[in-house]
Design an enzyme around this catalytic site. Structure first.
Site, PDB file in Angstrom:
ATOM      1  N   ASP A 104      53.916  -7.208 -34.032  1.00 12.76           N
ATOM      2  CA  ASP A 104      53.586  -6.765 -35.416  1.00 12.76           C
ATOM      3  C   ASP A 104      52.009  -6.726 -35.736  1.00 12.76           C
ATOM      4  OD1 ASP A 104      54.119  -6.284 -38.241  1.00 12.76           O
ATOM      5  OD2 ASP A 104      54.073  -8.249 -38.546  1.00 12.76           O
ATOM      6  N   ASP A 106      50.589  -6.423 -39.453  1.00 12.33           N
ATOM      7  CA  ASP A 106      50.084  -7.107 -40.828  1.00 12.33           C
ATOM      8  C   ASP A 106      50.549  -8.360 -40.894  1.00 12.33           C
ATOM      9  OD1 ASP A 106      48.519  -4.803 -42.252  1.00 12.33           O
ATOM     10  OD2 ASP A 106      50.255  -3.789 -41.644  1.00 12.33           O
TER      11      ASP A 106
END
Ligand SMILES: [Mg+2]
Length: 268
Positions: A104, A106
């Protein structure tokens, strides 16, 4: 206001327990079953054809038999079809034998904000509704070391629920080594009960060799058994989570499959 929450990503950390998506490997088995059924029917008809011809029966009877078998199969079996297209291309020759890690962006590797910050690592212009906004991006401590090592150990894929117009330029600046073989953005997620879910069964990799590293449990709600959860990061410059995870990933890269080790992780 966080960039990805307001404009680019729907986030949520707690969700009711959801039924698991049908794994693609299971769907594949069903399709195999269908193919086997068709093959068996053809063999049967060839045998019937030989037998009936010897008995002097007409080819019309054979055609009727064929039609009957086809209808019986159609009525008795409904097989789920595989996805039309996988999210990932064929494995790169340099990544043969490696497990696939979906990472991922953020609050896992970076934190971004519209609010100006003096110590931003990158400032990325993003156009939203005809206006260009400056996005201030802060790198999580040890992210460079983490990405380089992960690139050696795994086939790495960036998978973010953010929009490409923001995440792609951030990835250009962040990934100086070409660690991410593929970048997947919001459109590759499944929108499910208000959240963008990363459906690992659509990647086109064996699930027992797939790991997802994500700060949001909602992102991997279809495949929690493949997850390495990480704490959400915003601005703590003393954070050591990425560096601390490296010995764990080094061990995981050598395992036969990921499930045993990740089950132990969840049990802690
Ligand atoms: Mg995140």
């Amino acid at each position: 206001m966080l960039l990805h929450e307001r404009h680019l990503c729907s986030s949520g950390n707690t969700l009711p327990k959801m039924p698991k998506a049908v794994p693609y490997s299971f769907q594949r088995k069903c399709v195999d079953g269908w193919e086997l059924c068709c093959f068996s029917s053809i063999c049967l008809l060839i045998s019937l054809d030989n037998g009936l011809t010897r008995c002097g029966l007409t080819s019309r009877l054979i055609s009727l038999t064929l039609l009957l078998v086809h209808h019986v199969c159609s009525l008795c079996f409904t097989f789920p079809q595989p996805p039309e297209k996988y999210l990932l291309p064929e494995v790169n020759i340099n990544d043969y034998g490696k497990k696939c890690v979906v990472i991922d962006l953020d609050e896992t590797l970076v934190h971004s904000s519209f609010k100006p910050i003096s110590n931003a690592d990158f400032i990325v212009p993003v156009e939203i509704d005809g206006t260009v906004h400056q996005v201030y991006v802060l790198k999580r401590p040890h992210v460079d070391e983490f990405l380089q090592k992960m690139g050696e150990l795994f086939e790495c894929v960036l998978f973010t629920a953010s929009l490409a117009k923001y995440a792609d330029p951030v990835a250009d600046l962040l990934d100086q080594w070409g660690v991410f073989r593929v970048r997947l953005f919001r459109e590759s997620c499944v929108f499910h009960r208000g959240n963008y879910v990363k459906d690992l069964s659509r990647l086109g990799r064996e699930l027992r060799n797939v790991i997802i590293v994500d700060n949001s449990p909602a992102s991997y709600i279809f495949h929690p058994e493949n997850a390495v959860p990480v704490q959400s990061w915003f601005d703590d410059m003393n954070d050591t989570e990425l560096r601390d995870l490296l010995p764990f990933f080094e061990g995981l890269s050598k395992e036969e499959d990921v499930y045993g080790v990740l089950q132990n992780l969840r049990g802690r």
